[in-house]
Each structure stands twice: as structure tokens, then as C-alpha cells.
Write a protein that holds these residues in place. Sequence first.
Motif, PDB file in Angstrom:
ATOM      1  N   VAL B 291       0.867  -1.171   0.000  1.00 31.13           N
ATOM      2  CA  VAL B 291       0.000   0.000   0.000  1.00 31.13           C
ATOM      3  C   VAL B 291       0.902   1.219   0.000  1.00 31.13           C
ATOM      4  O   VAL B 291       1.804   1.330   0.823  1.00 31.13           O
ATOM      5  N   SER B 292       0.642   2.132  -0.933  1.00 27.61           N
ATOM      6  CA  SER B 292       1.541   3.264  -1.091  1.00 27.61           C
ATOM      7  C   SER B 292       0.792   4.574  -0.931  1.00 27.61           C
ATOM      8  O   SER B 292      -0.341   4.718  -1.386  1.00 27.61           O
ATOM      9  N   ALA B 293       1.429   5.531  -0.267  1.00 27.22           N
ATOM     10  CA  ALA B 293       0.839   6.862  -0.133  1.00 27.22           C
ATOM     11  C   ALA B 293       1.358   7.794  -1.211  1.00 27.22           C
ATOM     12  O   ALA B 293       1.009   8.970  -1.229  1.00 27.22           O
ATOM     13  N   HIS B 294       2.199   7.293  -2.097  1.00 25.47           N
ATOM     14  CA  HIS B 294       2.832   8.167  -3.084  1.00 25.47           C
ATOM     15  C   HIS B 294       2.133   8.003  -4.417  1.00 25.47           C
ATOM     16  O   HIS B 294       1.998   6.891  -4.921  1.00 25.47           O
ATOM     17  N   SER B 295       1.718   9.118  -4.994  1.00 28.94           N
ATOM     18  CA  SER B 295       0.961   9.075  -6.238  1.00 28.94           C
ATOM     19  C   SER B 295       1.791   8.512  -7.371  1.00 28.94           C
ATOM     20  O   SER B 295       2.998   8.725  -7.432  1.00 28.94           O
ATOM     21  N   ALA B 305       4.987   1.349  -7.430  1.00 33.74           N
ATOM     22  CA  ALA B 305       3.917   0.607  -8.094  1.00 33.74           C
ATOM     23  C   ALA B 305       4.495  -0.478  -8.997  1.00 33.74           C
ATOM     24  O   ALA B 305       4.033  -1.628  -9.000  1.00 33.74           O
ATOM     25  N   TYR B 306       5.513  -0.135  -9.769  1.00 30.77           N
ATOM     26  CA  TYR B 306       6.081  -1.130 -10.676  1.00 30.77           C
ATOM     27  C   TYR B 306       6.817  -2.224  -9.930  1.00 30.77           C
ATOM     28  O   TYR B 306       6.925  -3.347 -10.409  1.00 30.77           O
ATOM     29  N   THR B 317      -3.293   2.245  -3.565  1.00 27.46           N
ATOM     30  CA  THR B 317      -2.755   3.497  -3.034  1.00 27.46           C
ATOM     31  C   THR B 317      -3.762   4.108  -2.081  1.00 27.46           C
ATOM     32  O   THR B 317      -4.961   3.871  -2.170  1.00 27.46           O
ATOM     33  N   LEU B 318      -3.254   4.919  -1.156  1.00 29.15           N
ATOM     34  CA  LEU B 318      -4.123   5.584  -0.193  1.00 29.15           C
ATOM     35  C   LEU B 318      -4.885   6.700  -0.880  1.00 29.15           C
ATOM     36  O   LEU B 318      -4.457   7.216  -1.901  1.00 29.15           O
ATOM     37  N   THR B 337      -4.735   5.961   6.369  1.00 28.78           N
ATOM     38  CA  THR B 337      -4.038   4.684   6.259  1.00 28.78           C
ATOM     39  C   THR B 337      -5.018   3.536   6.107  1.00 28.78           C
ATOM     40  O   THR B 337      -4.671   2.487   5.598  1.00 28.78           O
ATOM     41  N   LYS B 338      -6.271   3.760   6.530  1.00 26.98           N
ATOM     42  CA  LYS B 338      -7.244   2.668   6.399  1.00 26.98           C
ATOM     43  C   LYS B 338      -8.092   2.835   5.148  1.00 26.98           C
ATOM     44  O   LYS B 338      -9.048   2.107   4.955  1.00 26.98           O
ATOM     45  N   SER B 339      -7.733   3.801   4.288  1.00 32.73           N
ATOM     46  CA  SER B 339      -8.595   4.077   3.147  1.00 32.73           C
ATOM     47  C   SER B 339      -8.555   2.966   2.115  1.00 32.73           C
ATOM     48  O   SER B 339      -9.371   2.942   1.216  1.00 32.73           O
ATOM     49  N   THR B 340      -7.587   2.036   2.209  1.00 34.71           N
ATOM     50  CA  THR B 340      -7.573   0.957   1.226  1.00 34.71           C
ATOM     51  C   THR B 340      -8.498  -0.173   1.616  1.00 34.71           C
ATOM     52  O   THR B 340      -8.591  -1.150   0.888  1.00 34.71           O
TER      53      THR B 340
END
Lengths: 165, 567
Positions: B291-295, B305-306, B317-318, B337-340
Amino acid sequence: MSFDLGLPVNTALLLYVMYCIQRIVWPSASAPKTVPNEFKSSYTWMPKGHPPTLLFKTYTPKTLSPFNGQNGQRILLAIKGIVYDVTAGRNFYGPGGMYANFAGRDASRGMAKQSFEEDMLTPIDQPLDKLEDLTGEEIDNMRGWMDHFSNKYIVCGRLVENDAT
Amino acid sequence: MSLSDYLVTDDLTVILALAAAGLFLLHNLYKPQSLVHPILLGRQSDAARVRHPGESAVFRNYGTGMMGRFPVRPAKEQQVLLDLIRPDQDSPRTLWKTKLTNPELRRRVSALGTGLIKVAGLVPEDSNVLLLLNDGLEFIIADLALASHAIPSFTLTSMSLLSTVLENHPPSAIITEAEFLPQLLELIYDSHESSHHTIIVVGEPAAKYNQGLNQIRVIKFAELERQGAQVEPVASVPTDPLQIFTVSFYQTPTGQLRGAQFTHESITAGVTAIRSLMPSSGPLSSLDTIVSAHSLSSAYGRAVAYTALFEGANFATLSSSKLVGTENGLPLDLADTKSTEVYPIPSTTLLFVTPSHLTALATAINDKARNSSFLSYSLAWRHKLSGVLEGFFTKQSLWDRLVFDGARVEVMGKGAGTVRSVIVSGGAIENQALTPARVALSVPILIVHSHPQVSGPVLATHAFDVQSFPNETASPGTSAADNYAFSYLSAVGAPSINLEAKLIAVDDASIEAGEDPVGRLMVRGPSVGVLLDAESKEGELEKGWFETGEKAKVLPNGTFKVVPLST
């Protein structure tokens, strides 16, 4: 069976047992105030200083010549304008070594012609050896030596004419 | 009384002596062993033996060494971007909302690529496409399709750059979200763009836009995929790994627009660097959920992502990484952080988050644990802290089971049991905030320094490094911002495995005297992007060095401390 806590030995042992139990149940959690310089003293540590690095300097034949290993100086030698720090090879290039002639001097001609004689070196106050009369084979030999030196020793400067600033 | 009177022993002595011996052994030998030997933490980067005047030595990761070559790809087969989706790995995994296998993903990419060329009329190597999408599967498919047909793509790290980019680097087509279509059309009309635009819309646009407007064609993304799947696929251009396939536009703190051009090799190098962040005892694998917070519009987010795509891991992603359709950024906090949890992905194992997320998590866990039972919390804290000071942490100790696990479950839900590492980047962390986080989470926390111009991490700490340094004393000559950074902020580790770093504009005299070098950070390596429109290619730029614009200091153990940019 007698159990007498009043005996000095028993009291001492009891105190030690209580101390151990206290240290196990409530462990120490304080870091030393200043960061130690040894890894044995503490998990959090910092070495005293950085690993040594040489500054890349520009040398002239006159400023290069003191670096021949005498008086505790480093040993430098130059080939084709590149100055190498060969202090690690003190046995060869230091005072009394087989190739001590090259220490602190421009060794290009000697490396090319594979000779360690004095007549391969140009005096310090004269312009640098232009190496125009070397054959192709000798130039290849010199380049081979330059590769060897680059791998084994440190490139730490360049050599320019005496009057160039 | 003589000595022998004092030394009277009886049976109790024997018992006490045995107890004392046992406790002595227990106390001294049952100390937790540090997860990484401190001697390794004393030399984390390899420094060159020679330095030029005005510069510090060149530093590289200790594992790579000054003589080593930089690894640029995870394996020989991964030459271009599409190779990162391994065709032989065909077990399904969930990306955001969709569960699919690698061969399916490649089919969709090929269908979209065909649709883009045949229906939308894009020309390989000639057209440019602007990706104005939020993170999602469509972003990945579009990115891969464009890359495999050598059509350069643009991404923006912030929506405020949109008008400038449209003006200076007009793209041939724009792929965007349906909600943003009205504003985009307005923007294009406002700037009186005379060139044709094709807008490809992800989602369902309002009916009035279906036919496009004047010279602007509006096509639906799903339509392109469908039509592309029906016709003969266009073969992908065999692309050279050194070909630039994307430009990421970002803004420096001084407001200047910069474009970072990335080649296929830069992204594979970034993926290699991120994979090497994890310790060899716990590498990334297809069982992970990242899980990543970075666009994805930023270089580092793209590399994360890759990496997930390459490993076959699940990825999401968050919601704070949303680019399009948000007025201001969403707050980086606990709810984020729980948005996924809305996505059908398995429970998170790796969190690539920002310092705000980390401190929010740590504070919440510690507060919940403290509120449940103060006495046992103090005892547990004491024990865990003494472990951390010895370099040891674990999630399976008695204190976790008694005190912390309950708090973690309340705060992180199912993630409490599955999160196995947290990688923090995108901001600065204070030294004081690290120890509570380490105790509360008890998993490896890596601190990474990233830069919009570099596709992987620039600097990263060792996974098991839990050294806690006290705040340093301020040195007199430096500015207040630098003093704060160097005293209170934590070190960010050594250069990543395929990067070398040096400091310029340093004070030679102080370095010769043995002080730590302080100067401006420059980096070089395969994961560093090439600057777009660089004014002059002379000096350091020519040798491949890129100036990050940040001030940094190197500590004697080879780690760096960076003064964060003022954004």
C-alpha cells in the motif's frame, strides 16, 4: 534443616537475588548521554571520524619532489601528468627501495622504457619531459603501467609545469 | 568475632546460592541480541579515497562499493517497462479494485495500445500524451500501453502545474477522469489552444460531452480498449531501454517548473533499488500486499507501483494520493491509512507512507495501549525500550501479546497482524518520534529520502537499524534551518544501491580538520532522470551529476542528514 536469614552470608545472597530480580523485571532503559565511539560500549555508536580521503591537488615538479617518503612524507609519483600516491608500496618506492629514484618525480620515461636509471628522469627545474621520441610500443608499455597504478594505488593529483599556476 | 563466625552457612545458603547463580546467568546471558551487528552500522557507505577541492568524497552504498557496477534491472529479461509484467507469472492478484493475472493485464495493455494508435490516431514517437489520472488500474494500463509504443507520456505531481504544462508542452492527447472533464475543457478553451486535442476519458462523462466539442474529440477509455481488442493488434515497437518514455513535471521550492525525463532503464533501476531495501531475510514476494501513499504521477510512487507489479504482489494506493478532483490535499492521517479497506485486497503487509502517517499510527497505538492499563503499559514500554536500545525488536514478545497487540488491532484492524514493514519517505522525521514508533509497531521501519527527479530512493536506512541518537548540539556557523535539521531530524541512511552521492560547496579546511562535510547534495546513477530543457550541459551536468538542491551532511558512519526542502 535450618533457615536463618539473619546470617550475614544469607543476607548478602538474598540482597543479590533481589537485585537480580529487580533488574530483570524492570530493565534499564537509559542510553548513554554522549554517543560512544566504540561498538562494544553500546549499540548506538558513531565512529570517531571519517575514513581518510586525500585532496586532489595540482603539483609541479618542484612541489612534487619532497614527497619521496623521507621525513615521514607520503610517496608520490607521476606518470603522464597524473600523480599517484604509492605510499602503500613503501618497499619499492620508499627510501632504499628498488625504484626509489621515481619517488617524487615524473616517472613517465622510465615506465615507458622499462628502466629505473637516473638518466630517465628530467631535473626538477627543467620543463616536463615531452616524451616525443618514444615508440608506439613504449607508449603502450607506459599506458599499461598507468592502468596498473590506477588499480593498485590512488590517483591523487595532476602534474603541471613549474611556472603554470 | 572471628571471620569464621561471619561465614556460617546453612541450608538456606545453598538455596540462595543456587538462585543467585541462576539469576546471574539469566540476567547476563539472556540479553536480546541485536538484529544487525552494530559494527555494520558504523560503516554504511563506501567513500572514495580521493576528493576534489570544494567537494566531498563520492559516497556509494557499502554493498555496491566504489568498484562495483550499478544494478539497473531486477533480472536480465526486464529491459523495457512492459517486461516488468512477467508473462510467465500467471497467478491472479488484486490491483486496487480488480483481480487479474499478468497475461490478462498484458492483453489489456496491447488492446489499449492498438486502440490508441488506430482509433485515437496517436503516432509513435511523435505524439505526446498527458496522463491526468488518479491512481488506478487505468493509469497503469495507459502508462504501459504508451511506453510499449514509444509514445512519450507526461505526468504532473500537482494540479497547479496543469496550465503551465499545457502552455509550454502541449500534448496531442489527454487521458483524464470523467469528473474532471468539464474543468479541463474550460481550461483548454481559456488558453485558446488552437491545436487539436483528443481527450480520452476514464469513466462515464456527462452525455453532452460524448460528441466532443468543436475541435476537441472526446473518446471513452473503455471504448478504446474494446475497439482495440477487436482489431488486429499493432506490434509494439521494440524499444531501447535508454529511450525516454515519460516526463514527470514537478515544482521546485522556488516555484520553477522542472521536467524529469525517465527512460525504461531508470524505472527498472528504481525497481531494483526498492527491492533491495528489504532485508534478505524478508524480501518482497507475490504474497505481499503493498500500500503506497505516493501518487503514481511522481517518480518514486511509480517505481513503488512497478515494484509491486513486478513481484506479483497486490497493490493499492491511499486516498491521499489522489491528484485529480481534490481541492486541497487530503489529510495524511490515521483514517487515510485505512482508506484501502474499501478495495477487495488482502490485508496490508508493506506500507510505503509519509512521516505524518507513521506518527499518527504510533501515537494512536501508544495512546490506546496507555489508556487500557497504565501499569502494564509502563512495564511493557520499559521492556520494549530496553530491547530497542540493544538493537532488538520483535512483534511476538510477551509484552506485545499482553499490551500492544490489542492496541494495534484497534488502530490498524487486520493490518495489525499482517503489516511486516513500514517504509517512510516524503518528509522529515524527528529523532524523538522514531523510538515511540519503533516500540509501537515493532516492525522494521525504513527511512527513505526520495526526490522527484529520481525514480528510486535516493538515500535509505538499513532495515534493522534502530540506533537512537540524541539531539546534537547546534554548531555556531550554520543557519537556523540547518541547525534544526542536523540536530533534531533523524539521519536518512546511506545512498541506495545504484546511486552515488557527493556534496559540493563544502569547506575544505573543516574537512581536512576532521569535521563532517556539509554541502549541497548531488547524485548520479541510472535511476536519476534527465532534466528537460537543461540550459547548459556543461560542468557537473555533463558528467551526469544532478544537483538536488538540498543541503546535506555526512556523518562518520556514512549516513546522511538532509535539510528538507521548504515546501
